[in-house]
Design a protein around this motif. Structure first.
Motif, mmCIF file in Angstrom:
data_model
loop_
_atom_site.group_PDB
_atom_site.id
_atom_site.type_symbol
_atom_site.label_atom_id
_atom_site.label_comp_id
_atom_site.label_asym_id
_atom_site.label_seq_id
_atom_site.Cartn_x
_atom_site.Cartn_y
_atom_site.Cartn_z
ATOM 1 N N GLY A 50 0.682 -1.459 0.276
ATOM 2 C CA GLY A 50 0.351 -0.099 -0.229
ATOM 3 C C GLY A 50 0.851 1.120 0.544
ATOM 4 N N LEU A 51 2.203 1.187 -0.892
ATOM 5 C CA LEU A 51 2.982 2.716 -0.663
ATOM 6 C C LEU A 51 2.955 2.700 -2.048
ATOM 7 C CD1 LEU A 51 5.245 1.406 2.544
ATOM 8 C CD2 LEU A 51 3.673 3.538 2.213
ATOM 9 N N SER A 52 3.544 3.869 -2.907
ATOM 10 C CA SER A 52 3.567 3.984 -3.951
ATOM 11 C C SER A 52 5.145 3.750 -4.457
ATOM 12 C CB SER A 52 3.367 5.830 -4.251
ATOM 13 O OG SER A 52 4.464 6.129 -4.131
ATOM 14 N N GLN A 53 5.513 3.572 -5.039
ATOM 15 C CA GLN A 53 7.150 2.983 -5.649
ATOM 16 C C GLN A 53 7.831 4.244 -5.608
ATOM 17 O OE1 GLN A 53 7.718 5.086 -9.600
ATOM 18 N NE2 GLN A 53 10.003 4.051 -8.869
ATOM 19 N N ALA A 73 5.477 -5.318 7.140
ATOM 20 C CA ALA A 73 4.383 -5.647 5.996
ATOM 21 C C ALA A 73 5.431 -6.415 4.617
ATOM 22 C CB ALA A 73 3.654 -4.483 5.273
ATOM 23 N N ILE A 74 6.407 -5.281 4.286
ATOM 24 C CA ILE A 74 7.199 -5.167 3.723
ATOM 25 C C ILE A 74 8.774 -6.570 3.773
ATOM 26 C CG2 ILE A 74 9.601 -4.276 2.097
ATOM 27 C CD1 ILE A 74 8.339 -1.280 3.191
ATOM 28 N N ALA A 75 8.885 -6.727 4.644
ATOM 29 C CA ALA A 75 9.740 -7.965 4.986
ATOM 30 C C ALA A 75 8.649 -8.963 4.753
ATOM 31 C CB ALA A 75 9.888 -8.585 6.981
ATOM 32 N N GLU A 76 7.519 -9.266 5.213
ATOM 33 C CA GLU A 76 7.219 -10.566 4.714
ATOM 34 C C GLU A 76 6.657 -10.702 3.568
ATOM 35 O OE1 GLU A 76 3.588 -9.824 7.014
ATOM 36 O OE2 GLU A 76 4.252 -10.626 9.239
ATOM 37 N N VAL A 77 6.512 -9.834 2.569
ATOM 38 C CA VAL A 77 6.147 -9.549 1.230
ATOM 39 C C VAL A 77 7.254 -10.035 0.794
ATOM 40 C CG1 VAL A 77 5.886 -8.770 -1.052
ATOM 41 C CG2 VAL A 77 4.142 -7.921 1.114
#
Length: 133
Positions: A50-53, A73-77
């Motif tokens: 849910g964050l922009s590029q 969340a980034i770590a999990e993805v």
């Protein structure tokens, strides 16, 4: 003081600048490596968390930070855990310290006078140590 080579006057001895990077830059490098390890683009990662590029790009370059919730969340993805990602940051910071590069817990604009800020991803010591990968 030493004699100047340009006319016999006295000159000051100039010390080498402090080599530094920011904590945000090291975190950004860890996030970049985690994302690339799973073959994901910034756009795809952004869609998942849910964050922009554009924002994620700035995070990876150490220009801005993300919340703890987004970090996890980034770590999990990226198929890892927040704690594993933090361990990676600590390993990279230790590798930098062994090579005389101080990691500052400040923003780029707050760096002390005489500090030569470098971007963590451009430091060969991180890949030379092996533990930083």
């Amino acid at each position: 003081m030493a004699a100047s080579a340009w006319g016999g006057g006295m000159t000051r001895k100039v010390s080498a600048p402090r080599l530094c990077t920011t904590h945000a830059s090291v975190v950004g490098l860890a996030l970049t490596r985690a994302r690339k390890r799973v073959g994901m683009t910034l756009v795809t990662l952004g869609e998942h968390v849910g964050l922009s590029q554009a924002l994620l790009s700035r995070v990876e370059r150490g220009q801005v930070s993300v919340s703890l919730a987004h970090f996890v969340a980034i770590a999990e993805v990226c198929q890892t855990t927040g704690s594993a990602l933090l361990e990676s940051v600590e390993t990279m910071s230790a590798a930098l310290a062994r090579h005389g590069i101080e990691v500052l817990d400040v923003g780029v604009s707050e760096a002390p006078n005489g500090a030569l800020l470098i971007v963590a991803k451009d430091i060969p010591a991180l890949s030379a140590d092996g533990g930083a990968e």
